[in-house]
Design a protein around this motif. Structure first.
Motif, mmCIF file in Angstrom:
data_model
loop_
_atom_site.group_PDB
_atom_site.id
_atom_site.type_symbol
_atom_site.label_atom_id
_atom_site.label_comp_id
_atom_site.label_asym_id
_atom_site.label_seq_id
_atom_site.Cartn_x
_atom_site.Cartn_y
_atom_site.Cartn_z
ATOM 1 N N GLU A 159 -2.400 -1.978 -3.476
ATOM 2 C CA GLU A 159 -3.349 -0.346 -3.395
ATOM 3 C C GLU A 159 -1.739 0.840 -4.094
ATOM 4 O O GLU A 159 -0.964 0.826 -2.858
ATOM 5 C CB GLU A 159 -3.881 0.222 -1.736
ATOM 6 C CG GLU A 159 -4.946 1.548 -2.496
ATOM 7 C CD GLU A 159 -5.172 1.963 -0.917
ATOM 8 O OE1 GLU A 159 -6.375 2.548 -1.197
ATOM 9 O OE2 GLU A 159 -5.847 0.848 -0.685
ATOM 10 N N ARG A 182 0.765 -1.088 -0.360
ATOM 11 C CA ARG A 182 0.067 0.095 0.390
ATOM 12 C C ARG A 182 0.769 1.467 0.373
ATOM 13 O O ARG A 182 2.117 1.489 1.002
ATOM 14 C CB ARG A 182 -0.819 -0.257 1.217
ATOM 15 C CG ARG A 182 -2.165 -1.407 1.402
ATOM 16 C CD ARG A 182 -2.240 -1.088 2.428
ATOM 17 N NE ARG A 182 -4.197 -1.495 2.095
ATOM 18 C CZ ARG A 182 -4.948 -2.145 3.241
ATOM 19 N NH1 ARG A 182 -4.774 -0.990 3.918
ATOM 20 N NH2 ARG A 182 -5.576 -2.618 3.053
ATOM 21 N N ARG A 204 -2.099 5.499 -4.177
ATOM 22 C CA ARG A 204 -3.434 6.044 -4.336
ATOM 23 C C ARG A 204 -1.486 7.544 -4.663
ATOM 24 O O ARG A 204 -1.255 7.846 -4.098
ATOM 25 C CB ARG A 204 -3.116 6.862 -2.621
ATOM 26 C CG ARG A 204 -4.408 5.817 -2.179
ATOM 27 C CD ARG A 204 -4.098 6.381 -0.641
ATOM 28 N NE ARG A 204 -4.491 7.434 0.123
ATOM 29 C CZ ARG A 204 -5.856 8.102 -0.727
ATOM 30 N NH1 ARG A 204 -6.523 6.719 -0.166
ATOM 31 N NH2 ARG A 204 -6.213 8.976 0.246
ATOM 32 N N ARG A 244 -6.528 -1.852 -6.285
ATOM 33 C CA ARG A 244 -6.854 -0.789 -6.430
ATOM 34 C C ARG A 244 -5.623 0.391 -6.849
ATOM 35 O O ARG A 244 -4.451 0.125 -5.798
ATOM 36 C CB ARG A 244 -6.954 -0.614 -4.613
ATOM 37 C CG ARG A 244 -8.179 0.445 -4.992
ATOM 38 C CD ARG A 244 -9.215 0.496 -3.324
ATOM 39 N NE ARG A 244 -9.774 1.384 -2.846
ATOM 40 C CZ ARG A 244 -10.120 1.972 -2.831
ATOM 41 N NH1 ARG A 244 -8.657 3.320 -2.347
ATOM 42 N NH2 ARG A 244 -10.958 2.904 -2.628
ATOM 43 N N ASP A 278 -11.296 -0.671 -8.402
ATOM 44 C CA ASP A 278 -11.828 -0.922 -7.144
ATOM 45 C C ASP A 278 -12.388 -2.134 -6.896
ATOM 46 O O ASP A 278 -13.011 -2.187 -8.155
ATOM 47 C CB ASP A 278 -12.370 -0.275 -6.171
ATOM 48 C CG ASP A 278 -12.235 -0.619 -5.020
ATOM 49 O OD1 ASP A 278 -12.554 -1.869 -4.131
ATOM 50 O OD2 ASP A 278 -12.054 0.266 -3.126
#
Length: 245
Positions: free
Chosen positions: A99, A66, A101, A128, A194
């Motif tokens: 994931e 992540r 971001r 994601r 997602d």
């Protein structure tokens, strides 16, 4: 003299960063994060991109990892001594159950600049992605430079999104017309990929007067927005992101 530089990030499932390589004007710093994410901040070490520069950032999140990548300040595309077009490429890879971001600050297209940006994201099944892009066309009181921005996203080897936008004096006619920007000078998008959207697809809807939410086959959702300035644009995209939490 033009600059050629590639910065690289690799994040592991245990929160480690086995690769964190800065290059030229692209300085990477591990910064304090909240929650389960490892965080890397891009810090501009010099003025860039200028005309003729070739810059790239590569980020890989391995299975189960992540990672949040943000920036310390906006990126400003400026004219340089080299009259050629500058390029800024972003290459993202997200593994299974991982994931990313990707939340940089705005890209400002200053008068006289010529920049082509290309973002490509390859996602494994179950990955994601939260990706934000914002462009500001011209600094205060000036006309924009020429800016072409392309975003290509693949999930499990299948194309999910491929779009290209062009603005400024070198772009095809009509970019500032009512069907595109309608006189606005800030434009942005928020892409969310997602697995949850497969079971509960989002419904298309307007967000205020100048933004829209669109479901994508993938499963994914895309928010596109225009605004008078960067502050209003960020507010709209932040509100949209918060609605998915």
């Amino acid at each position: 003299m033009s600059v050629r530089a590639t910065a690289r990030i690799v994040a592991d499932a245990d929160g480690g960063l086995p690769v964190l390589v800065s290059d030229g004007p692209l300085a990477l710093r591990r910064t304090r994060a909240t929650g389960p994410y490892t965080r890397v901040t891009v810090v501009g070490a010099m003025t860039a991109p200028l005309g003729g520069d070739r810059l790239a950032v590569e980020a890989e999140v391995r299975d189960g990892g992540r990672l949040t990548v943000d920036a310390a300040a906006a990126t400003v595309a400026l004219p340089g001594r080299d009259a050629g077009r500058a390029r800024y490429d972003v290459r993202l890879t997200v593994g299974r159950g991982a994931e990313l971001r990707w939340l940089p600050e705005q890209l400002v297209s200053a008068q006289g600049s010529d920049l082509h940006t290309r973002t490509t994201a390859d996602l494994a099944a179950g990955a994601r992605l939260v990706l934000r892009e914002e462009q500001v066309l011209g600094r205060h009181g000036e006309q924009p430079g020429t800016l072409t921005s392309r975003l290509t996203v693949r999930r499990a080897g299948r194309l999910l999104l491929d779009q290209e936008l062009s603005y400024g004096p070198g772009a095809p006619g009509g970019w500032d017309g009512g069907a595109v920007l309608g006189g606005h000078r800030a434009v942005g998008q928020l892409l969310l990929v997602d697995e949850a959207f497969g079971e509960r697809p989002v419904e298309p809807r307007l967000i205020g007067d100048t933004a829209a939410l669109t479901p994508l086959a993938g499963p994914a959702a895309l928010v596109t927005a225009v605004a008078q300035d960067a502050l209003r644009l960020r507010r709209v995209l932040d509100e949209a992101l918060a609605s998915f939490r």
